[in-house]
Motif scaffolding. Structure first.
Motif, PDB file in Angstrom:
ATOM      1  N   LEU A 112     105.177  42.323  32.680  1.00  0.00           N
ATOM      2  CA  LEU A 112     105.639  41.274  31.772  1.00  0.00           C
ATOM      3  C   LEU A 112     107.145  41.063  31.899  1.00  0.00           C
ATOM      4  CD1 LEU A 112     104.829  39.413  29.354  1.00  0.00           C
ATOM      5  CD2 LEU A 112     105.268  41.360  27.859  1.00  0.00           C
ATOM      6  N   TRP A 113     107.884  42.156  31.977  1.00  0.00           N
ATOM      7  CA  TRP A 113     109.347  42.043  32.031  1.00  0.00           C
ATOM      8  C   TRP A 113     109.870  41.710  33.423  1.00  0.00           C
ATOM      9  CZ3 TRP A 113     112.639  41.320  28.222  1.00  0.00           C
ATOM     10  CH2 TRP A 113     112.164  41.543  26.924  1.00  0.00           C
ATOM     11  N   LYS A 114     108.993  41.698  34.421  1.00  0.00           N
ATOM     12  CA  LYS A 114     109.397  41.271  35.758  1.00  0.00           C
ATOM     13  C   LYS A 114     109.144  39.775  35.987  1.00  0.00           C
ATOM     14  CE  LYS A 114     108.858  45.738  38.078  1.00  0.00           C
ATOM     15  NZ  LYS A 114     108.060  46.526  39.057  1.00  0.00           N
ATOM     16  N   LEU A 115     108.485  39.121  35.027  1.00  0.00           N
ATOM     17  CA  LEU A 115     108.215  37.691  35.165  1.00  0.00           C
ATOM     18  C   LEU A 115     109.514  36.902  35.155  1.00  0.00           C
ATOM     19  CD1 LEU A 115     105.188  37.211  32.709  1.00  0.00           C
ATOM     20  CD2 LEU A 115     105.105  37.309  35.209  1.00  0.00           C
ATOM     21  N   ASP A 116     109.559  35.866  35.980  1.00  0.00           N
ATOM     22  CA  ASP A 116     110.728  34.983  36.011  1.00  0.00           C
ATOM     23  C   ASP A 116     110.585  33.901  34.956  1.00  0.00           C
ATOM     24  OD1 ASP A 116     111.914  36.324  38.152  1.00  0.00           O
ATOM     25  OD2 ASP A 116     110.726  35.172  39.610  1.00  0.00           O
ATOM     26  N   HIS A 117     111.741  33.460  34.419  1.00  0.00           N
ATOM     27  CA  HIS A 117     111.730  32.325  33.503  1.00  0.00           C
ATOM     28  C   HIS A 117     111.460  31.061  34.301  1.00  0.00           C
ATOM     29  CE1 HIS A 117     113.628  29.044  31.115  1.00  0.00           C
ATOM     30  NE2 HIS A 117     113.012  29.682  30.135  1.00  0.00           N
ATOM     31  N   MET A 118     110.515  30.260  33.813  1.00  0.00           N
ATOM     32  CA  MET A 118     110.143  29.030  34.519  1.00  0.00           C
ATOM     33  C   MET A 118     110.294  27.835  33.580  1.00  0.00           C
ATOM     34  SD  MET A 118     106.581  30.110  36.367  1.00  0.00           S
ATOM     35  CE  MET A 118     106.462  31.474  37.518  1.00  0.00           C
ATOM     36  N   THR A 119     110.326  26.653  34.181  1.00  0.00           N
ATOM     37  CA  THR A 119     110.286  25.437  33.369  1.00  0.00           C
ATOM     38  C   THR A 119     108.882  25.284  32.806  1.00  0.00           C
ATOM     39  OG1 THR A 119     109.769  24.156  35.330  1.00  0.00           O
ATOM     40  CG2 THR A 119     112.089  24.304  34.682  1.00  0.00           C
ATOM     41  N   ALA A 120     108.735  24.374  31.853  1.00  0.00           N
ATOM     42  CA  ALA A 120     107.455  24.201  31.169  1.00  0.00           C
ATOM     43  C   ALA A 120     106.345  23.842  32.144  1.00  0.00           C
ATOM     44  CB  ALA A 120     107.585  23.110  30.110  1.00  0.00           C
ATOM     45  N   VAL A 121     105.186  24.432  31.905  1.00  0.00           N
ATOM     46  CA  VAL A 121     104.019  24.077  32.715  1.00  0.00           C
ATOM     47  C   VAL A 121     103.284  22.937  32.030  1.00  0.00           C
ATOM     48  CG1 VAL A 121     103.788  26.404  33.620  1.00  0.00           C
ATOM     49  CG2 VAL A 121     102.588  25.804  31.526  1.00  0.00           C
ATOM     50  N   SER A 122     102.387  22.310  32.752  1.00  0.00           N
ATOM     51  CA  SER A 122     101.638  21.185  32.185  1.00  0.00           C
ATOM     52  C   SER A 122     100.477  21.698  31.341  1.00  0.00           C
ATOM     53  CB  SER A 122     101.093  20.299  33.304  1.00  0.00           C
ATOM     54  OG  SER A 122     100.069  20.997  34.002  1.00  0.00           O
ATOM     55  N   HIS A 123      99.916  20.799  30.501  1.00  0.00           N
ATOM     56  CA  HIS A 123      98.753  21.150  29.688  1.00  0.00           C
ATOM     57  C   HIS A 123      97.576  21.532  30.588  1.00  0.00           C
ATOM     58  CE1 HIS A 123     100.762  20.086  26.042  1.00  0.00           C
ATOM     59  NE2 HIS A 123     100.945  18.842  26.419  1.00  0.00           N
ATOM     60  N   THR A 124      97.519  20.932  31.753  1.00  0.00           N
ATOM     61  CA  THR A 124      96.441  21.249  32.691  1.00  0.00           C
ATOM     62  C   THR A 124      96.512  22.711  33.109  1.00  0.00           C
ATOM     63  OG1 THR A 124      96.498  18.985  33.533  1.00  0.00           O
ATOM     64  CG2 THR A 124      95.379  20.626  34.888  1.00  0.00           C
ATOM     65  N   ASN A 125      97.734  23.180  33.395  1.00  0.00           N
ATOM     66  CA  ASN A 125      97.902  24.584  33.768  1.00  0.00           C
ATOM     67  C   ASN A 125      97.456  25.509  32.638  1.00  0.00           C
ATOM     68  OD1 ASN A 125     101.008  23.639  35.337  1.00  0.00           O
ATOM     69  ND2 ASN A 125      99.011  23.918  36.310  1.00  0.00           N
ATOM     70  N   SER A 126      97.784  25.159  31.401  1.00  0.00           N
ATOM     71  CA  SER A 126      97.398  25.977  30.251  1.00  0.00           C
ATOM     72  C   SER A 126      95.886  26.028  30.114  1.00  0.00           C
ATOM     73  CB  SER A 126      98.015  25.413  28.964  1.00  0.00           C
ATOM     74  OG  SER A 126      99.416  25.334  29.071  1.00  0.00           O
ATOM     75  N   ILE A 181      89.788  41.901  25.859  1.00  0.00           N
ATOM     76  CA  ILE A 181      90.541  40.669  25.626  1.00  0.00           C
ATOM     77  C   ILE A 181      91.368  40.290  26.854  1.00  0.00           C
ATOM     78  CG2 ILE A 181      90.734  41.243  23.173  1.00  0.00           C
ATOM     79  CD1 ILE A 181      93.789  41.685  23.741  1.00  0.00           C
ATOM     80  N   VAL A 182      91.718  39.005  26.901  1.00  0.00           N
ATOM     81  CA  VAL A 182      92.708  38.512  27.862  1.00  0.00           C
ATOM     82  C   VAL A 182      93.777  37.781  27.068  1.00  0.00           C
ATOM     83  CG1 VAL A 182      93.177  36.957  29.778  1.00  0.00           C
ATOM     84  CG2 VAL A 182      91.073  38.299  29.764  1.00  0.00           C
ATOM     85  N   ILE A 183      95.031  38.111  27.318  1.00  0.00           N
ATOM     86  CA  ILE A 183      96.145  37.413  26.671  1.00  0.00           C
ATOM     87  C   ILE A 183      96.673  36.375  27.660  1.00  0.00           C
ATOM     88  CG2 ILE A 183      98.439  37.615  25.662  1.00  0.00           C
ATOM     89  CD1 ILE A 183      97.757  40.465  24.856  1.00  0.00           C
ATOM     90  N   VAL A 184      96.611  35.109  27.258  1.00  0.00           N
ATOM     91  CA  VAL A 184      97.113  34.019  28.098  1.00  0.00           C
ATOM     92  C   VAL A 184      98.556  33.732  27.698  1.00  0.00           C
ATOM     93  CG1 VAL A 184      96.866  31.590  28.711  1.00  0.00           C
ATOM     94  CG2 VAL A 184      94.825  33.024  28.433  1.00  0.00           C
ATOM     95  N   LEU A 185      99.444  33.768  28.650  1.00  0.00           N
ATOM     96  CA  LEU A 185     100.869  33.566  28.404  1.00  0.00           C
ATOM     97  C   LEU A 185     101.254  32.138  28.774  1.00  0.00           C
ATOM     98  CD1 LEU A 185     102.097  36.827  30.193  1.00  0.00           C
ATOM     99  CD2 LEU A 185     101.221  36.594  27.870  1.00  0.00           C
ATOM    100  N   ASP A 186     101.675  31.383  27.782  1.00  0.00           N
ATOM    101  CA  ASP A 186     102.157  30.024  28.022  1.00  0.00           C
ATOM    102  C   ASP A 186     103.486  29.904  27.281  1.00  0.00           C
ATOM    103  OD1 ASP A 186     102.733  27.382  28.259  1.00  0.00           O
ATOM    104  OD2 ASP A 186     100.831  26.639  27.465  1.00  0.00           O
ATOM    105  N   PHE A 187     104.570  30.053  27.996  1.00  0.00           N
ATOM    106  CA  PHE A 187     105.887  30.091  27.361  1.00  0.00           C
ATOM    107  C   PHE A 187     106.479  28.713  27.109  1.00  0.00           C
ATOM    108  CE2 PHE A 187     105.525  34.173  29.659  1.00  0.00           C
ATOM    109  CZ  PHE A 187     105.662  35.034  28.578  1.00  0.00           C
ATOM    110  N   GLY A 188     105.757  27.678  27.523  1.00  0.00           N
ATOM    111  CA  GLY A 188     106.188  26.318  27.215  1.00  0.00           C
ATOM    112  C   GLY A 188     107.607  26.033  27.662  1.00  0.00           C
ATOM    113  N   THR A 189     108.395  25.462  26.755  1.00  0.00           N
ATOM    114  CA  THR A 189     109.783  25.086  27.072  1.00  0.00           C
ATOM    115  C   THR A 189     110.776  26.115  26.547  1.00  0.00           C
ATOM    116  OG1 THR A 189     109.867  23.783  25.025  1.00  0.00           O
ATOM    117  CG2 THR A 189     109.261  22.622  27.052  1.00  0.00           C
TER     118      THR A 189
END
Length: 207
Positions: A178-192, A112-120
């Motif tokens: 996972l815990w080293k990831l920085d908090h980011m602003t929302a990505v676009s639907h294209t990125n997802s 499996i691959v887990i896709v991370l999209d944290f949105g807003t």
């Protein structure tokens, strides 16, 4: 408990072969009250010899009637079997709806691959998401064969270039990443969409 499908679980605990469906139980504790076609009357007629001799049970599904002939001991035996089966189902449901399975369901695929999209997500929500993802990695991913993590972002972030074999070491490494990831602003639907396409681009990935 291991991550098995419901059908495998039924087989494992013998619930399919123990003849505990209503039809199977009725066939073991009595016999069906028959109808036969009477030519002179031009219609099906039920036998009457059993009327009043046996307790009868009518199935709501098809209207068939069973004459019950079993002794009390056999009825009590089936009652015990059914109560045991009900308890197993309760345990199964509690397990299926606990911990990471409550959020992600049961992961049965081997690669499996887990896709991370944290949105807003706000920072606190971002941490809650990472808590949940850590839980699924430690509880479920540890039991499959290969995995990877991809984060949807302006520039895709991949934990590994390809799905990697599962081991305690790789799962711990993925949790640390996972815990080293920085908090980011929302990505676009294209990125997802790009992250999903990247995840499914490997033919070995099944989910």
């Amino acid at each position: 408990q291991s991550l098995v499908s419901s059908s495998e679980w039924l087989q494992r605990y013998g619930l399919k072969r123990n003849k505990l469906s209503l039809s199977q139980i009725l066939s073991q504790i009595g016999f069906q009250h028959r109808k036969d076609y009477v030519t002179t009357l031009g219609k099906p007629v039920a036998s009457r010899y059993a009327d009043g001799l046996f307790p009868q049970y009518e199935r709501a599904q098809d209207g068939s009637v069973y004459n019950l002939t079993a002794k009390k001991e056999l009825i009590l035996h089936f009652m015990d079997c059914l109560m045991g089966a009900i308890e197993l189902y309760k345990q199964r449901m509690e397990w299926l709806t606990s911990e990471s399975r409550q959020i992600f369901g049961v992961i049965q695929e081997r690669c499996i691959v887990i896709v991370l999209d944290f949105g807003t997500a706000a920072p606190t929500e971002f941490d809650l998401c990472r808590d949940a993802l850590s839980m699924v990695l430690v509880e479920q991913v540890i039991q499959i064969a290969r995995f990877n993590l991809i984060r949807a972002a302006q520039d895709l972030m991949k934990w590994q270039q390809k799905p990697t074999p599962v081991s305690e070491h790789t799962v711990k490494a993925a949790v640390m990443w996972l815990w080293k990831l920085d908090h980011m602003t929302a990505v676009s639907h294209t990125n997802s969409a790009e992250a999903l396409l990247e995840a499914m681009g490997d033919e070995a990935v099944s989910s």
